[in-house]
Write a protein that holds these residues in place. Structure first.
Motif, short mmCIF file in Angstrom:
data_model
loop_
_atom_site.label_atom_id
_atom_site.label_comp_id
_atom_site.label_asym_id
_atom_site.label_seq_id
_atom_site.Cartn_x
_atom_site.Cartn_y
_atom_site.Cartn_z
N SER A 85 -21.43 94.53 -4.94
CA SER A 85 -20.77 94.81 -6.21
C SER A 85 -19.92 96.08 -6.11
O SER A 85 -18.98 96.28 -6.88
N GLN A 86 -20.25 96.93 -5.13
CA GLN A 86 -19.52 98.19 -4.96
C GLN A 86 -19.00 98.40 -3.54
O GLN A 86 -18.23 99.33 -3.30
N GLU A 87 -19.39 97.52 -2.61
CA GLU A 87 -19.04 97.72 -1.20
C GLU A 87 -18.56 96.42 -0.57
O GLU A 87 -18.80 95.33 -1.11
N ILE A 111 -19.81 99.48 6.61
CA ILE A 111 -19.84 99.29 5.16
C ILE A 111 -18.88 100.29 4.52
O ILE A 111 -18.92 101.48 4.82
N VAL A 112 -18.02 99.80 3.63
CA VAL A 112 -16.98 100.63 3.01
C VAL A 112 -17.00 100.44 1.49
O VAL A 112 -17.27 99.34 1.00
N SER A 113 -16.72 101.50 0.77
CA SER A 113 -16.66 101.42 -0.69
C SER A 113 -15.49 100.56 -1.13
O SER A 113 -14.40 100.60 -0.54
N LYS A 114 -15.68 99.77 -2.19
CA LYS A 114 -14.60 98.92 -2.71
C LYS A 114 -13.46 99.73 -3.33
O LYS A 114 -12.41 99.18 -3.62
N SER A 115 -13.67 101.02 -3.50
CA SER A 115 -12.58 101.87 -3.97
C SER A 115 -11.51 102.04 -2.89
O SER A 115 -10.41 102.52 -3.16
#
Length: 274
Positions: A91-93, A144-148
């Motif tokens: 949901s965030q990554e 793993i990377v932030s969806k931002s």
């Protein structure tokens, strides 16, 4: 020149000056914008997962949902405090995957950096290959990377040798770049030398024999690393140079790979300039 023409001429000069200043400022702002267009992006490595046996094709470079992830990966839980798979919150990554075909060659994929270049994510990593094994495996690396940090993902692999000792110059130092210095010369004022080492293993050498007319030497090719991963050989059919790879410098060695001794021993050094 009448008063009207004089006023017109002054106004024209002022306009040209104003335009030039604005152009200079715009150029400066453009250069600053270009310099700031590449930024490092934070990530973490996803550990204790495996690619499922029924996955024959390459895994997608970017996976943004749990459903898609579960299609390709399973959990490889092991004993110990760090044995659980790294948690991923889709949901965030999202994850970036660099995978290789199944092979019997010992292979490790080592992350170098993740950069955002003009909105595009560039994942840089080393693919280190060693000896043949009695079994096959499917090497991969997942981060793993932030969806931002959304953006198209581009993989930038660099292949190299895999050494038994991980703590060597090849694995531990930022050795690629440009080195310069003036090496001792028996019959000239010195040899102004520039060595460029590329991450893909290619090298370029430019040497100028100072005090001699048209005394130049150019070399290019693919470098060879020593078995311990601490020295390099730069060779063509006609020339060969050996160096000890150090932090921020290259130390020239003799033709047998030994350190040069004597009063000028400290002069056989090329400093890294970029």
């Amino acid at each position: 020149m009448n008063a009207f023409n004089k006023i017109t001429w002054i106004a024209l000069l002022s306009l040209l000056f104003f335009t030039a200043c604005n152009s200079s400022n715009s150029s400066s702002e453009s250069e600053d914008s270009q310099e700031a267009s590449t930024v490092d992006v934070a990530y973490k490595i996803a550990e204790n997962y495996f690619i499922k046996n029924d996955v024959e094709n390459t895994v997608p470079v970017k996976i943004v949902s749990q459903e898609e992830f579960d299609h390709y990966f399973g959990m490889a839980t092991t004993m110990g405090a760090e044995g659980k798979p790294t948690e991923i919150d889709f949901s965030q990554e999202f994850v970036i995957v660099a995978d290789q075909k199944e092979t019997d060659i010992k292979t490790e994929i080592v992350p170098v950096s993740l950069e955002k270049v003009d909105g595009q994510l560039s994942f840089n990593f080393n693919v280190l290959k060693g000896e043949e094994q009695s079994f096959t495996s499917r090497p991969f690396l997942m981060i793993i990377v932030s969806k931002s940090e959304e953006g198209e993902v581009v993989l930038s692999p660099n292949e190299g040798p895999l050494f038994a000792d991980e703590h060597n110059s090849y694995n531990s130092l930022d050795w690629n770049g440009t080195y310069e210095g003036v090496l001792p010369c028996a019959d000239c004022e010195g040899i102004k030398t520039t060595v460029i080492l590329e991450t893909d293993g290619k090298f370029t050498v430019n040497a100028e024999y100072l005090g001699k007319e048209s005394a130049l030497m150019d070399m290019e090719g693919e470098m060879e690393w020593s078995d311990d991963g601490n020295r390099i050989v730069l060779a063509t059919e006609d020339e060969k140079m050996l160096f000890q790879v150090q932090e921020g410098s290259l130390l020239m060695l003799d033709q047998e790979g030994n350190a040069i001794t004597g009063e000028l021993a400290d002069a056989y050094l090329l400093e890294k300039i970029k």
